[in-house]
Scaffold this motif. Structure first.
Motif, short mmCIF file in Angstrom:
data_model
loop_
_atom_site.label_atom_id
_atom_site.label_comp_id
_atom_site.label_asym_id
_atom_site.label_seq_id
_atom_site.Cartn_x
_atom_site.Cartn_y
_atom_site.Cartn_z
N ASP A 165 3.50 5.88 -3.00
CA ASP A 165 4.75 6.48 -3.47
C ASP A 165 4.75 6.64 -4.98
N CYS A 200 0.83 -1.20 0.00
CA CYS A 200 0.00 0.00 0.00
C CYS A 200 0.87 1.25 0.00
N GLN A 201 1.94 1.24 0.80
CA GLN A 201 2.84 2.39 0.83
C GLN A 201 3.51 2.59 -0.52
#
Length: 293
Positions: free
Chosen positions: A169, A164-165
């Protein structure tokens, strides 16, 4: 209520549901019974939706004095109180070692779905086919467009936290909706929500039992305005010393009197920024890490 209905200084929502979920037909016209069920419903709404705690099954008894007169309930700013509670919850949740979070996370979720590139499961044009109870002249709540297919999320497709991160990004500027609160989008919302929309641009303290500042001057792009150099934030840490533990007899109107005064003067603190600031980018580059390697 007695026994297991009370947990510390809170009331169990499960007890409210067992005792007030259904109103006997023969008692429907008894004003005393109706009033008690109204109290129970509002308490349940406060504990389940607006001000939930991490247990998910209690509502603070501090709300009871507010409900003494049901005719006064609609005079309070429940929206600002809900945001104050959510802001404090987010602040507590970001500390190391914290594994739980409370507050109105549905509000945060709807905001994220609106801003980031997630395809709506239902076109706005299909509202009246899916929501026949809405009058043709009244638009449904803006968040209602996310109801279908979102009630039970597919956890398998969400991925891990690292995935998810990584997706965040990889977002480009063009993929993010920066102007959430322009009229062209708000036409989907009820008129009474848009009527006083200038209040959204007030620099003002949001007050529940907590006080959290609302600083729209730091994100004016969302309102279609030009970002200027924002003033420093009020980071008074003494405000974070107050929580619901250890203050059973606290008179919050006395504790937060100065912030209540500032709230009452909110109409004098509406931001207007239509012209660009000549030195904004110079300031931005001086305080921003442009590259992370």
């Amino acid at each position: 209520p007695t026994g297991r209905a009370i947990f510390g200084t809170s009331l169990r929502l499960s007890w409210l549901h067992r005792n007030f979920a259904h109103l006997p037909l023969q008692l429907f016209y008894d004003p005393n019974v109706l009033e008690r069920h109204a109290w129970a419903y509002i308490l349940y709404l406060l504990g389940r939706i607006l001000f939930p705690d991490s247990s998910g099954d209690t509502v603070s008894l501090m709300f009871l004095p507010i409900l003494t007169d049901l005719y006064d309930v609609d005079t309070y700013s429940w929206g600002s109180g809900t945001k104050a509670w959510l802001y404090r919850s987010l602040c507590k949740a970001c500390h190391r070692g914290v594994s739980q979070i409370d507050g109105n996370l549905l509000l945060l979720q709807l905001w994220a779905w609106e801003q980031f590139p997630i395809k709506p499961p239902l076109p706005f044009d299909d509202f009246h086919f899916q929501y026949p109870l809405f009058d043709d002249n009244i638009n449904p709540p803006l968040g209602a467009c996310w109801v279908p297919k979102r009630a039970v999320p597919d956890l398998k497709n969400l991925g891990t936290l690292a995935q998810c991160q990584e997706k965040f990004d990889e977002l480009t500027e063009e993929q993010v909706i920066w102007t959430l609160y322009l009229d062209v989008r708000l036409d989907l919302a009820w008129y009474q929500y848009r009527r006083d929309s200038y209040i959204w641009r007030c620099i003002v303290p949001l007050i529940s039992s907590h006080v959290e500042w609302h600083y729209p001057n730091r994100v004016v792009r969302q309102f279609g305005l030009v970002q200027h150099i924002p003033l420093p934030c009020d980071t008074d840490l003494t405000l974070h010393a107050y929580d619901l533990r250890g203050f059973p007899n606290t008179v919050w109107t006395d504790i937060h009197r100065q912030y209540i005064t500032q709230w009452n003067e909110r109409h004098s603190h509406v931001i207007m920024a239509h012209r660009p600031a000549a030195n904004y980018m110079e300031w931005y580059r001086s305080i921003t890490c442009l590259w992370i390697a």
